[in-house]
Design a protein around this motif. Structure first.
Motif, PDB file in Angstrom:
ATOM      1  N   ALA A  51      -6.198  -1.836  -2.317  1.00 24.21           N
ATOM      2  CA  ALA A  51      -6.491  -2.563  -1.083  1.00 24.21           C
ATOM      3  C   ALA A  51      -7.535  -3.634  -1.343  1.00 24.21           C
ATOM      4  O   ALA A  51      -8.317  -3.550  -2.282  1.00 24.21           O
ATOM      5  N   LYS A  67       0.813  -1.218   0.000  1.00 24.75           N
ATOM      6  CA  LYS A  67       0.000   0.000   0.000  1.00 24.75           C
ATOM      7  C   LYS A  67       0.847   1.268   0.000  1.00 24.75           C
ATOM      8  O   LYS A  67       0.312   2.371  -0.019  1.00 24.75           O
ATOM      9  N   SER A 122      -9.025   3.173   0.605  1.00 25.42           N
ATOM     10  CA  SER A 122      -8.115   3.496  -0.485  1.00 25.42           C
ATOM     11  C   SER A 122      -8.093   4.992  -0.763  1.00 25.42           C
ATOM     12  O   SER A 122      -9.122   5.667  -0.772  1.00 25.42           O
TER      13      SER A 122
END
Length: 926
Positions: free
Chosen positions: A429, A184, A435
């Motif tokens: 995600a 991420k 997100s």
């Protein structure tokens, strides 16, 4: 000789009574008998039986926050573990499938510190892998110790397969979370100041700090302005040891500053603080020579007071006029705000302090190698000698300390791994709710409304800590921990990506994290390929994870991966997390942040918080203080301790004193004796031949008792459903003490003892007693597991293989198949009036025994049997219909030699005894 008259032999009817008889003893002997119950449950395989019979369509996911695996359990554990067990047992008996996997936090500094102490000098030359194995043995020892102690508290969990943060499958689960965070884009490495433990030479997180008062020296120092030989900037600092790292001075561009004469020099100060500061140097006049806004100081250069270095003045919003001089000494390597200023202005992150708290060789020779704490005084004296010290003084202030070693910590710039709580989470995600937003924003959004907090003040506490927290420093410099799987290439750049982390996770899942210390990079990366990568040139990083990152990944390691088959239904997110109020900045927060980044979901739906156990002076109980519960267990037994816990308002801190447990013991005995009375009057009762309540019984005392039981069941079920254990046990205690002992059981005692053993009236009351005892056992089971099960097995029709914990809580409809006459409510209210009239009469007429009295009351009470109302008031006769309530003295009327009643039917019977009609019939006498 005188004549003698033969006196008739005094008859005793004691043997003709239905005297109480039960195997359920008055004396509990909890310490011995609870251990026997635990063995019986283990032999029965109780936990697995509950899993096998649980309804899979009604899951309740309750996830355990792991206690640390060192020392014996203490009063804090007593509170925490009992509350958790109340959840498990009550939810199970409410019909939920409630598996419970207990856990232990096994890595980290406290264990390593203790092991290193025990090893002594040998530790200095010992390889990390050997230190780790010593630590593992230490942790295993206390997992076993605490597990036994928790089971001795009669807690029910999957103790055969707990989760341990040092278990290979758990470690693999943590790396799964880490890989997700790397993916991420929120993991980074940077040189920035962090809380540093000199004592243990490792970085610390905010959650690992405790604040204690400490005496330090504050100094007011003159920094000479470049080009202005008689002018100085006056700074103030409480950490003289950081002055060698000074690179700048911060001011606030909108504040007013002035130039003041201070001896042979002119000094710059904020005008609002000048009078207070100058007075410290014995200067009475605080008239400025000139004033100017702070923006006029920006860019001014000054010379360091004892280092050949020139610094510059910059603006900073954090400068205040609360203390000091309005000019803030700035060392980017030793403060979070200083670092941000340095970052903005392009300053070096200079930190001349080594991991052991001594200065390196970049400082003046007179400081090299010296401890910063000892150097404090030398810096002050050097400033005094050079004429740069305006004033110094000792002061007390709250200062951060290592929560384990209790030693003061410092801010020190080192290269560490961080999770950026304000970095945008990449848009790929698993579930994209989080997100594109930062973890902080996602966490604040979730805790605003999507998560329930019990008590509700936990919401603001959690949000406040989320709002103020810095980026998360996740690296530690320890041997005993889960290694951060970062490799470094020949040019010093790190190799850390989602695939490389997952590759190492596969190895750890098979071999455990010890593999990091004995395997080569190429072997650790056997499942990873990258074009052009020469694995033989890689070196392994030396950092381990913050233990909060490990425990904060338990939602993945336990609920979604390693122990997933032991959970119920859709095990993520958990329905409940339950811990102490300190975990808003600890486990709750460190679970929430990574879960949101990786899954887009909070790992918990509800957070239940309890306060701390504190002594009469408000001191928190903890294992570090030696506050174990051995003596309490020996003196009172687990059920009494559990009863005490259930009665507390756990929303806030709880004061503890030995006398409180004695009071809890008295309450416990009241409940136990109520159970014993019920059970003792069931001798010879066969549940298969129980009385079937019909509408004809509605006006009976027994129907009233069943109605009150139904109300209690509703209250207790709702309380257990809502985690309100105090409400549940208060209701049960009041029911036992008032409804039963003071009213119903006192009223039916005569018929249970004196009616014919097989009389319909006695059978009806026995049936009521059976239902009462049965329901009380079930409702008490979550809190008093031993006592409830002991009483359950003493019920007619039960045997040694029966167990109350395999039952569900009763439904209100189980209490009775018939509604009690609603006029009972009025009768009970009037009873207080009648009892008051009786008491007044007894006091005035010196009557000891209420059975020597009769009651004549106003109103029409013909709906009820006069015998029931007489028993309800404890008198021999009851009649109604009078204009007013009055009491009659029956002491001149004959008294039954069996029941002691004077009901107007007593006369001599065929055996020569004086008996009432009821008692004569019970004995088959005319």
């Amino acid at each position: 000789m005188s004549d003698t008259t033969t006196q008739p032999e005094k008859r005793s009817y004691k043997k003709t009574l239905n005297l109480p008889k039960t195997a359920f003893p008055m004396k509990a002997n909890l310490v011995q008998n609870e251990a026997a119950s635990q063995k019986r449950w283990d032999k029965l395989g109780l936990y697995q039986k509950l899993r096998d019979q649980a309804p899979k369509d009604k899951p309740f996911v309750f996830h355990d926050g792991p206690p640390y695996a060192n020392g014996d359990i203490h009063l804090g554990h007593l509170l925490n573990k009992c509350l958790k067990d109340f959840v498990v047992r009550s939810k199970t008996m409410l019909g939920y499938d409630t598996p419970y996997t207990p856990g232990w936090d096994c890595h980290g500094l406290p264990i390593e510190h203790k092991v290193m102490q025990d090893l002594g000098d040998a530790a200095k030359t010992m390889e990390p892998i050997k230190i780790r194995r010593k630590c593992q043995s230490y942790a295993e020892k206390f997992v076993k110790t605490q597990s036994k102690q928790m089971q001795r508290l009669l807690t029910m969990a999957d103790y055969d397969d707990p989760y341990l943060t040092m278990a290979p499958k758990y470690e693999a689960g943590v790396l799964g979370v880490f890989a997700g965070l790397v993916e991420k884009g929120v993991v980074y490495r940077d040189l920035k100041p962090v809380h540093w433990s000199i004592d243990n030479q490792t970085a610390l997180a905010e959650a690992e700090l405790e604040y204690y008062d400490r005496e330090d020296t504050s100094v007011f120092v003159k920094f000479d302005c470049v080009g202005k030989k008689d002018q100085s900037l006056m700074i103030w600092t409480t950490t003289p040891w950081t002055l060698p790292a000074n690179l700048a001075v911060a001011v606030h561009e909108r504040y007013e500053y002035g130039l003041y004469q201070a001896g042979d020099r002119k000094v710059v100060l904020a005008t609002e603080l000048a009078t207070k500061v100058l007075a410290l140097g014995g200067i009475d006049s605080a008239e400025p020579l000139e004033t100017f806004p702070g923006r006029d100081l920006l860019g001014v250069e000054y010379t360091h007071p004892f280092i050949d270095r020139v610094g510059k003045v910059f603006h900073a919003e954090y400068v205040t006029l609360e203390d000091g001089t309005g000019l803030v000494h700035t060392a980017p390597g030793h403060g979070a705000e200083d670092y941000q200023t340095g970052l903005r202005e392009g300053l070096d992150v200079y930190c001349p302090v080594l991991p052991d708290g001594t200065y390196d060789d970049t400082v003046p020779e007179w400081l090299v190698g010296k401890s910063i704490w000892k150097a404090n005084d030398e810096v002050v004296e050097h400033l005094r000698g050079s004429g740069h010290l305006f004033h110094d003084q000792k002061f007390m202030h709250s200062y951060p300390h290592d929560w384990r070693g209790k030693k003061p910590v410092i801010f020190r710039a080192t290269e560490q791994w961080f999770v950026g709580v304000d970095k945008p989470v990449n848009a790929d995600a698993e579930q994209s709710e989080a997100s594109g937003t930062s973890m902080r924003d996602a966490a604040l959004a979730q805790t605003a409304s999507d998560v329930d907090f019990l008590p509700d003040w936990g919401r603001n506490r959690m949000r406040g800590m989320l709002e103020s927290r810095p980026d998360w420093c996740i690296s530690r410099q320890r041997s005993w921990g889960l290694p951060i799987p970062a490799f470094f290439k020949a040019d010093g750049s790190p190799l850390l990506n989602p695939d490389s982390v997952r590759a190492v996770a596969k190895v750890f899942a098979e071999k455990g994290s010890d593999a990091w210390f004995y395997m080569e990079p190429a072997d650790l990366l056997v499942h990873y390929d990258e074009d052009g990568l020469d694995k033989s040139t890689l070196t392994k990083g030396k950092d381990t994870f913050d233990v909060w990152f490990e425990s904060g990944s338990s939602w993945n390691a336990v609920l979604r991966e390693g122990w997933r088959d032991k959970q119920s239904g859709d095990a993520y997110p958990a329905d409940l997390y339950l811990e102490g109020s300190d975990q808003h900045r600890g486990w709750f927060q460190h679970s929430l942040l990574p879960a949101l980044a990786v899954t887009g979901q909070s790992p918990f739906k509800t957070v239940l918080t309890h306060g701390f156990m504190v002594d009469k002076n408000g001191r928190k109980y903890s294992k570090s203080q030696g506050d174990t519960i051995d003596d309490l267990m020996k003196n009172h037994g687990a059920d009494v301790l559990r009863w005490w816990v259930s009665g507390q308002n756990t929303d806030n801190d709880i004061k503890v004193d030995e006398s409180f447990f004695k009071l809890a013991g008295e309450e416990y005995r009241k409940v136990r004796n109520t159970l014993r009375f019920l059970l003792s009057n069931l001798d010879g009762f066969d549940p298969a031949n129980a009385h079937a309540f019909t509408e004809a019984d509605a006006a009976s005392l027994d129907a009233w008792a069943m109605g009150e039981l139904g109300k209690l069941i509703q209250t207790v079920r709702a309380a257990y459903e809502g985690f309100a254990y105090r409400k549940a046990t208060e209701a049960i205690f009041n029911f036992c003490n008032d409804t039963l002992s003071a009213v119903y059981l006192t009223a039916v005692k005569d018929r249970l003892y004196c009616d014919a053993a097989d009389s319909p009236r006695r059978l009806r009351s026995q049936t009521a007693c059976f239902k009462l005892a049965e329901a009380l056992c079930q409702m008490l089971a979550p809190v008093l597991p031993h006592t409830a099960d002991e009483a359950w097995r003493a019920l007619p029709g039960k045997g040694d293989d029966d167990c109350v914990h395999l039952q569900l809580l009763p439904e209100a409809s189980d209490a009775s198949s018939v509604m009690a006459d609603p006029r009972w409510a009025q009768a009970m209210a009037e009873r207080d009036v009648w009892l008051k009239a009786m008491e007044d009469f007894r006091q005035t007429n010196d009557v000891d025994n209420p059975l020597d009295l009769g009651l004549i009351v106003s109103g029409d009470w013909s709906a009820f049997a006069s015998e029931d109302l007489a028993d309800l008031c404890g008198v021999s006769r009851f009649s109604s219909g009078s204009d007013r309530t009055s009491v009659e003295d029956l002491s001149n009327e004959p008294r039954c030699e069996r029941s002691w009643k004077r009901d107007g039917t007593v006369k001599e019977r065929s055996d020569g005894g004086q008996l009432s009609d009821r008692d004569a019939a019970a004995l088959g006498l005319s």
